[in-house]
Design an enzyme around this catalytic site. Structure first.
Site, PDB file in Angstrom:
ATOM      1  N   HIS A  60       0.803  -1.216   0.000  1.00 17.39           N
ATOM      2  CA  HIS A  60       0.000   0.000   0.000  1.00 17.39           C
ATOM      3  C   HIS A  60       0.840   1.273   0.000  1.00 17.39           C
ATOM      4  O   HIS A  60       0.303   2.372   0.054  1.00 17.39           O
ATOM      5  CB  HIS A  60      -0.936   0.015   1.214  1.00 17.39           C
ATOM      6  N   ARG A  85       7.098  -6.288   3.444  1.00 20.29           N
ATOM      7  CA  ARG A  85       5.808  -6.830   3.062  1.00 20.29           C
ATOM      8  C   ARG A  85       5.655  -6.703   1.546  1.00 20.29           C
ATOM      9  O   ARG A  85       5.678  -5.602   0.987  1.00 20.29           O
ATOM     10  CB  ARG A  85       4.676  -6.075   3.767  1.00 20.29           C
ATOM     11  N   ASP A  99      16.467 -11.524  -3.048  1.00 12.12           N
ATOM     12  CA  ASP A  99      17.757 -11.157  -3.636  1.00 12.12           C
ATOM     13  C   ASP A  99      18.212  -9.781  -3.155  1.00 12.12           C
ATOM     14  O   ASP A  99      19.419  -9.521  -3.051  1.00 12.12           O
ATOM     15  CB  ASP A  99      17.661 -11.150  -5.160  1.00 12.12           C
ATOM     16  N   GLU A 164      -5.981 -12.699   6.010  1.00 11.41           N
ATOM     17  CA  GLU A 164      -6.712 -11.446   5.841  1.00 11.41           C
ATOM     18  C   GLU A 164      -8.135 -11.631   5.314  1.00 11.41           C
ATOM     19  O   GLU A 164      -8.744 -10.670   4.838  1.00 11.41           O
ATOM     20  CB  GLU A 164      -5.958 -10.540   4.869  1.00 11.41           C
ATOM     21  N   ASP A 190      -8.548  -5.904   6.154  1.00  8.91           N
ATOM     22  CA  ASP A 190      -9.017  -6.738   5.052  1.00  8.91           C
ATOM     23  C   ASP A 190      -9.978  -7.816   5.544  1.00  8.91           C
ATOM     24  O   ASP A 190     -10.922  -8.183   4.834  1.00  8.91           O
ATOM     25  CB  ASP A 190      -7.839  -7.373   4.321  1.00  8.91           C
TER      26      ASP A 190
END
Length: 283
Positions: A60, A85, A99, A164, A190
């Protein structure tokens, strides 16, 4: 000069994935803060705050991969554990974040055992999984200077998945049967939307679902956490058995702190430049 992964971690100030897992296994309650401003400076400030973990958000927040790397670098001098996240379950994206050197990875919207298995596979090298091998190009290997990164890669990061939706809560027992997940993290916002209570994370139905998920996870001996920006919420979740508590975010702390300071001088918050009709009471 080459160095082993354990030597590299021992030289670092930041908490390693091994140390993080040990804290969770010991039952420690860890307090976290979100970085959603995409600012390396703000990340560095929060890293010095005493938080146990910092979550860099890409779902977000307006974060790009180079921006995430800049924030990871800004936190290398902090003793906190850093989680990124992801914006989705896309295997290529998860591989890129690993990575880039993410020691912690949080994956949103895991709703079934199949989802969980796919996420674990995306984060492990063959033969266990299908993560692409690009060690020579990767910050995680310090561009091949961490000589044993490939065989030790699984120990170098911690995987947290997000619960969620009602579907995810109902599938949680099966999700927890998947090996390779270090913790589950509940998103009340959510979850509220999936239950038909958009914008009402404290609705009794939502809170009951959150508590049900915590109870299931604790019963299975799994580390479980939840977004809990309200102090009373955090204490209640902690007492229910939640360990991973995210208790604030940079933008909300800046907003509430600045507004609170000015309120002491009698200033009201700036008016919304766009007039909105009053929302209907949906409680």
């Amino acid at each position: 000069m080459s160095i082993r992964l354990d030597e590299f971690e021992d030289c670092a100030i930041a908490t390693s994935a091994r140390q993080w897992r040990a804290r969770l296994a010991a039952g420690d309650v860890v307090l976290g803060l979100w970085v959603v401003s995409s600012s390396p400076t703000v990340a560095e400030i929060l890293g010095a705050s005493g938080a146990d973990w910092i979550i860099i958000d890409t779902e977000h927040a307006p974060n790009t991969l180079p921006g995430v790397v800049a924030q990871l670098r800004s936190l290398t001098a902090s003793p906190t554990f850093v989680v990124v996240r992801a914006s989705s379950k896309d295997p290529l994206l998860l591989g890129q974040l690993l990575d880039a050197g993410a020691a912690g990875l949080m994956v949103p919207m895991v709703e079934s055992r199949a989802d969980a298995e796919a996420v674990v596979s995306a984060t492990r090298y063959p033969p266990r999984g299908r993560r692409g091998v690009g060690g020579g190009f990767a910050r995680a290997t310090r561009w091949t200077h961490v000589a044993d990164y490939l065989p030790e890669a699984e120990a170098s990061f911690s995987l947290i998945i997000q619960i969620e939706s009602l579907r995810a809560v109902e599938a949680l027992e099966e999700i927890l049967n998947v090996d390779g997940i270090d913790g589950v993290f509940i998103g009340p916002a959510d979850l509220a939307a999936s239950l038909g209570h958009l914008g009402q994370p404290r609705h009794p139905d939502v809170q009951a679902a959150v508590e049900r998920a915590i109870t299931i996870a604790v019963g299975r001996g799994a580390a479980v956490g939840v977004n809990a920006f309200g102090f009373d919420d955090a204490i209640r979740y902690r007492d229910a058995g939640a360990q991973l508590l995210a208790v604030g975010a940079d933008v909300t702390l800046l907003g509430s702190g600045s507004a609170g300071l000015l309120a002491r001088f009698g200033r009201s918050p700036a008016p919304d430049p766009i007039e909105h009709p009053p929302a209907e009471d949906s409680e």
